[in-house]
Design an enzyme around this catalytic site. Structure first.
Site, PDB file in Angstrom:
ATOM      1  N   CYS A 156       0.667  -4.915   6.434  1.00  0.00           N
ATOM      2  CA  CYS A 156       0.001  -6.209   6.651  1.00  0.00           C
ATOM      3  C   CYS A 156       0.747  -7.264   5.837  1.00  0.00           C
ATOM      4  CB  CYS A 156      -1.484  -6.130   6.288  1.00  0.00           C
ATOM      5  SG  CYS A 156      -1.830  -5.778   4.550  1.00  0.00           S
ATOM      6  N   ASP A 171      -7.280 -11.112   9.423  1.00  0.00           N
ATOM      7  CA  ASP A 171      -7.108 -11.188   7.972  1.00  0.00           C
ATOM      8  C   ASP A 171      -8.444 -11.565   7.326  1.00  0.00           C
ATOM      9  OD1 ASP A 171      -6.460 -11.859   5.402  1.00  0.00           O
ATOM     10  OD2 ASP A 171      -4.746 -13.117   5.936  1.00  0.00           O
ATOM     11  N   ARG A 188      -5.878  -5.137   4.485  1.00  0.00           N
ATOM     12  CA  ARG A 188      -5.875  -4.359   5.732  1.00  0.00           C
ATOM     13  C   ARG A 188      -5.043  -3.086   5.681  1.00  0.00           C
ATOM     14  NH1 ARG A 188      -4.026  -9.339   9.155  1.00  0.00           N
ATOM     15  NH2 ARG A 188      -2.989  -9.648   7.144  1.00  0.00           N
TER      16      ARG A 188
HETATM   17  P1  4NP Z   1      -3.836  -8.454   3.692  1.00  0.00           P
HETATM   18  O1  4NP Z   1      -4.694  -9.748   3.278  1.00  0.00           O
HETATM   19  O2  4NP Z   1      -2.581  -8.977   4.364  1.00  0.00           O
HETATM   20  O3  4NP Z   1      -4.732  -7.743   4.634  1.00  0.00           O
HETATM   21  O4  4NP Z   1      -3.552  -7.703   2.412  1.00  0.00           O
HETATM   22  C1  4NP Z   1      -4.181 -10.826   2.551  1.00  0.00           C
HETATM   23  C2  4NP Z   1      -3.968 -10.706   1.214  1.00  0.00           C
HETATM   24  C3  4NP Z   1      -3.494 -11.783   0.491  1.00  0.00           C
HETATM   25  C4  4NP Z   1      -3.238 -12.982   1.126  1.00  0.00           C
HETATM   26  C5  4NP Z   1      -3.447 -13.097   2.486  1.00  0.00           C
HETATM   27  C6  4NP Z   1      -3.908 -12.022   3.199  1.00  0.00           C
HETATM   28  N1  4NP Z   1      -2.775 -14.098   0.379  1.00  0.00           N
HETATM   29  O5  4NP Z   1      -2.623 -15.174   0.965  1.00  0.00           O
HETATM   30  O6  4NP Z   1      -2.548 -13.960  -0.833  1.00  0.00           O
END
Ligand code: 4NP
Length: 159
Positions: free
Chosen positions: A10, A128, A16
């Site tokens: 992800c 997300d 995710r």
């Molecule tokens: P992930 O979620 O891609 O599912 O781990 C996110 C984690 C951090 C961020 C965005 C999405 N961020 O902008 O820091």
């Protein structure tokens, strides 16, 4: 027999993909096939490198019995394309980023999108949950449990 190596990817590797890793490990464990698989996760964005999964994601996951133990790390194109048999993106942006990092046709053949294996849900990506509320984390787990089963069936058919 060599293990089947799967990497879930992800953006941050704190919501995710660590959940996908835990859900899929649980699926293969339930089927008595844990020893046949090597399962990991990564992010296309290194900002959270070294961190545990997001606390909210951990709290929702543990309620369903998934202990998120993985530590965030970035996707390493020069190592991960060679190491893994299946590289599974959570959303279209992860998919596009990974596709841009593919070095050849063999790499591209390993690339998949998680929601293509869904049967109960109609999402074309795992949304997300980072900037949203409670329901977003539950939806991630709902989609991953469904698509995880579909992905397992796909992998068994290929092997
Ligand atoms: P992930 O979620 O891609 O599912 O781990 C996110 C984690 C951090 C961020 C965005 C999405 N961020 O902008 O820091």
């Amino acid at each position: 027999m060599s293990k089947i190596k799967i990497l879930f990817v992800c953006l941050g590797n704190i919501c995710r993909s660590p959940s996908a890793e835990a859900v899929f490990k649980d699926i293969v464990k339930t089927k008595g096939l844990a020893e046949e698989f090597d399962i990991d996760s990564a992010g296309t964005y290194a900002y959270h490198e070294g961190e545990m999964a997001d606390r909210r994601m951990q709290q929702h996951a543990i309620k369903r019995g998934y202990n998120l133990t993985s530590i965030s790390r970035p996707f390493y194109p020069n190592r991960d394309w060679d190491k893994f048999d299946y590289i599974v993106a959570m959303d279209n942006s992860n998919f596009t980023d990974l596709r841009a990092m593919a070095r050849n046709e063999a790499d591209l053949k390993k690339l998949h999108k998680m929601t293509n294996f869904s049967s109960r849900f109609n999402y074309d990506h795992v949304p997300d949950p980072y900037y949203g509320g409670y329901e977003g984390f539950e939806l991630v787990l709902d989609i991953l449990e469904d698509a995880g089963e579909g992905f397992f069936n796909y992998v068994k058919k290929q092997e």
